[in-house]
Scaffold this motif. Structure first.
Motif, mmCIF file in Angstrom:
data_model
loop_
_atom_site.group_PDB
_atom_site.id
_atom_site.type_symbol
_atom_site.label_atom_id
_atom_site.label_comp_id
_atom_site.label_asym_id
_atom_site.label_seq_id
_atom_site.Cartn_x
_atom_site.Cartn_y
_atom_site.Cartn_z
ATOM 1 N N UNK A 40 13.151 24.915 -33.494
ATOM 2 C CA UNK A 40 14.633 25.600 -33.650
ATOM 3 C C UNK A 40 14.677 26.631 -34.632
ATOM 4 N N UNK A 41 13.809 26.449 -36.004
ATOM 5 C CA UNK A 41 13.920 27.156 -36.960
ATOM 6 C C UNK A 41 13.544 28.626 -36.678
ATOM 7 N N UNK A 42 12.520 28.669 -35.618
ATOM 8 C CA UNK A 42 11.829 29.947 -35.256
ATOM 9 C C UNK A 42 12.852 30.714 -34.556
ATOM 10 N N UNK A 43 13.329 29.929 -33.378
ATOM 11 C CA UNK A 43 14.499 30.725 -32.747
ATOM 12 C C UNK A 43 15.680 31.151 -33.469
ATOM 13 N N UNK A 44 16.099 30.326 -34.279
ATOM 14 C CA UNK A 44 17.361 30.797 -35.282
ATOM 15 C C UNK A 44 16.834 31.868 -36.117
ATOM 16 N N UNK A 45 15.541 32.228 -36.379
ATOM 17 C CA UNK A 45 15.350 33.477 -37.210
ATOM 18 C C UNK A 45 15.016 34.625 -36.240
ATOM 19 N N UNK A 46 14.955 34.465 -34.779
ATOM 20 C CA UNK A 46 14.729 35.417 -33.936
ATOM 21 C C UNK A 46 13.603 35.559 -33.071
ATOM 22 N N UNK A 47 13.104 34.610 -33.142
ATOM 23 C CA UNK A 47 11.944 34.509 -32.024
ATOM 24 C C UNK A 47 12.255 34.247 -30.680
ATOM 25 N N UNK A 48 11.585 35.128 -29.901
ATOM 26 C CA UNK A 48 11.870 34.999 -28.165
ATOM 27 C C UNK A 48 10.760 33.734 -27.725
ATOM 28 N N UNK A 49 9.711 33.468 -28.404
ATOM 29 C CA UNK A 49 8.828 32.531 -28.021
ATOM 30 C C UNK A 49 8.394 31.799 -29.441
ATOM 31 N N UNK A 50 8.108 30.432 -29.232
ATOM 32 C CA UNK A 50 7.281 29.732 -30.477
ATOM 33 C C UNK A 50 6.670 28.636 -29.934
#
Length: 551
Positions: A55-65
């Protein structure tokens, strides 16, 4: 200090001096042995923390994590002659987060296994990806991968090595040493390595994968010295590092394979008899002191699986790693002669007797896992069919480069703090289909050498020209073993060697040999991999005498 007193101080010995370059060894904190038996983090907690990272990665702008929560447990026991040199137990745990942002990879890790620590690592990974994107020429392309939901996999062991009392393991190693000394060895050392990787993987594809991976490696080296001349010879164990538990050290007659008549070689499958092996080693190492030095020339070679595994590793396994083929791995041990242009020419890699498969499935193998470190379910695929190169080893961001729509499931990181990348799976030469024993094979050789065990080697930066030694060598004359040889190494190039392959023994002779410390990448990472084969014949190979001097 007496041995029993030493054993009582398990786990906190001055450990790092003797720890080898093996995944986890030397990188964790030294802990009491009892710590290795404590349960790890609850799976439900791992899933909750994984979601924090995603969730933190997606919120920061990641398209995949993806996120890996790892606990790596290791124990090494080291002895020499009548002394215990060291007992070291270690533990390493933390979280690694990998992301794609702006079409570029980013990675960060932390040993702060808290919501805040994991979220910060995810955000840092995204920040790194965005910074890297400024110099990225093409966006990362991942082949599709379905999510598996909540799944798990465990190495199918019957006895956890960490549950065996250290005193019992020490006693076995000391008995091994005692047999060598009683048999006339000048020196002997022995060791037992035990590994447990507790890995949790989750990704934005929808996978939550919990895995419990076990490996073991018992080993020794016996040395004999001729005091009059100062000449010495050594004979390492014929064990294999395996994806098994302590049951590997329970001898079983049905898991033994005799070498050709006259050789005194014994091979092992899924069970290993260390006391038998050290007894044979002590006899053989003394024979090596007086063995005839080989006459250089062309010989038919009969190669035992414990020897052939290293040749497969270096001349097939590494050349067919797709990142090496494409030039991404050029700065560490070179690239590969078998590039895409070479493959397109349909040049035979080997004879029609050469069928080589890659897999992450074989029971007891070091490479066996349920899922790789980017959430791909593992499987098996052909690399060479009847001598023709048909495929490479590849992962999710490489498959599209060769027009394929799936990963082979061979992505791996040596720990939570290292980024995962393409690593060699098990790579194995398939046994012959016709019934053929090693004695049958030797009977068909007029002038040859039987080689068992892997020794020194060298190979060039294209994985093409090479030289391999071994541990024990026996002359074959007119279909019979006639005596031990020394100073043997063979030279060839990859194409010549594999095209000289005449036949492999049948499935009853098939065995695995493994390596704990296959190095690759910069910063370097180690991985564990196995290679299977049956005893195999190669015709007309150039043999040199390694004792010869110029002048």
């Amino acid at each position: 200090m007496k041995r029993r007193d030493f054993v009582g101080l398990t786990g906190l010995a001055a450990g790092s001096l003797l720890l080898p370059s093996i995944p986890g060894f030397g990188s964790g904190l030294l802990v009491p042995a009892e710590r290795l038996l404590e349960p790890g983090m609850d799976v439900a907690m791992k899933k909750r923390l994984a979601d924090v990272a995603l969730n933190a990665a997606k919120s920061a702008g990641a398209s995949y994590a993806d996120v890996r929560i790892g606990r790596y447990l290791n124990q090494g026991i080291f002895t020499r002659e009548k002394q215990v040199q060291n007992i070291a137990s270690s533990e390493s745990q933390g979280v690694g987060v990998r992301v794609i942002a702006n079409g570029t990879w980013g990675f960060a890790s932390t040993n702060q296994i808290t919501d805040e620590g994991i979220a910060k690592a995810a955000q840092l990974a995204v920040a790194i990806a965005k910074a890297n994107s400024k110099v990225q020429k093409e966006p990362v392309k991942l082949v599709p991968q379905k999510g598996y939901g909540v799944v798990s996999w465990k190495t199918p062991i019957t006895q956890n090595a960490f549950e065996v009392p250290i005193a019992q393991k020490v006693d076995l190693l000391m008995e091994t040493n005692a047999k060598a000394l009683a048999g006339g060895a000048s020196f002997v050392n022995s060791a037992l390595f035990q590994v447990n990787e507790q890995k949790y993987f989750a990704s934005t594809d929808g996978s939550y994968i919990d895995q419990d991976v076990h490996r073991i490696w018992p080993t020794f080296t016996v040395t004999a010295i001729d005091r009059a001349s100062g000449k010495f010879r050594s004979r390492p164990s014929m064990s294999a590092s395996m994806g098994l538990g302590y049951e590997y050290l329970t001898p079983s007659a049905k898991e033994k394979i005799a070498g050709p008549a006259g050789s005194d070689v014994i091979g092992y499958k899924q069970r290993y008899d260390i006391l038998e092996d050290v007894t044979n080693a002590t006899k053989q190492v003394k024979q090596k002191l007086t063995a005839k030095s080989v006459t250089p020339g062309k010989y038919d070679l009969v190669l035992d699986p414990h020897h052939l595994g290293l040749t497969i590793h270096e001349s097939v396994g590494h050349p067919l790693e797709l990142d090496r083929v494409l030039g991404y791995e050029a700065n560490y041990a070179g690239t590969s002669f078998a590039d895409l242009a070479w493959k397109a020419k349909n040049i035979p890699y080997g004879s029609k007797a050469v069928n080589i498969v890659a897999d992450k499935l074989q029971p007891g193998s070091l490479g066996a896992v349920g899922y790789d470190d980017e959430g791909v379910k593992t499987g098996q695929w052909n690399l060479i069919e009847q001598g023709k190169l048909v495929d490479y080893q590849k992962i999710r961001d490489q498959a599209h480069m060769v027009g394929q729509d799936h990963s082979d499931g061979c992505c791996y990181a040596q720990s939570w703090q290292d980024v995962q990348f393409q690593r060699m799976p098990n790579v194995s030469l398939q046994p012959g289909k016709a019934k053929l024993s090693v004695d049958d094979m030797v009977r068909g050789v007029d002038k040859g050498i039987y080689i068992a065990g892997n020794g020194s080697f060298s190979i060039d930066q294209q994985r093409y020209n090479f030289q391999f030694g071994g541990i024990v060598f026996y002359a074959i004359e007119k279909g019979k073993i006639t005596g031990m040889l020394e100073d043997v190494a063979y030279q060839a190039n990859t194409q010549e060697f594999w095209n000289s392959c005449a036949a492999s023994c049948d499935e009853s002779d098939y065995r695995l040999v493994g390596f704990f410390n296959d190095g690759k990448g910069q910063p370097s990472q180690s991985s564990a991999v196995s290679h299977g084969s049956a005893t195999t014949r190669f015709n007309g190979v150039n043999v040199i005498n390694t004792a010869r001097k110029i002048g």
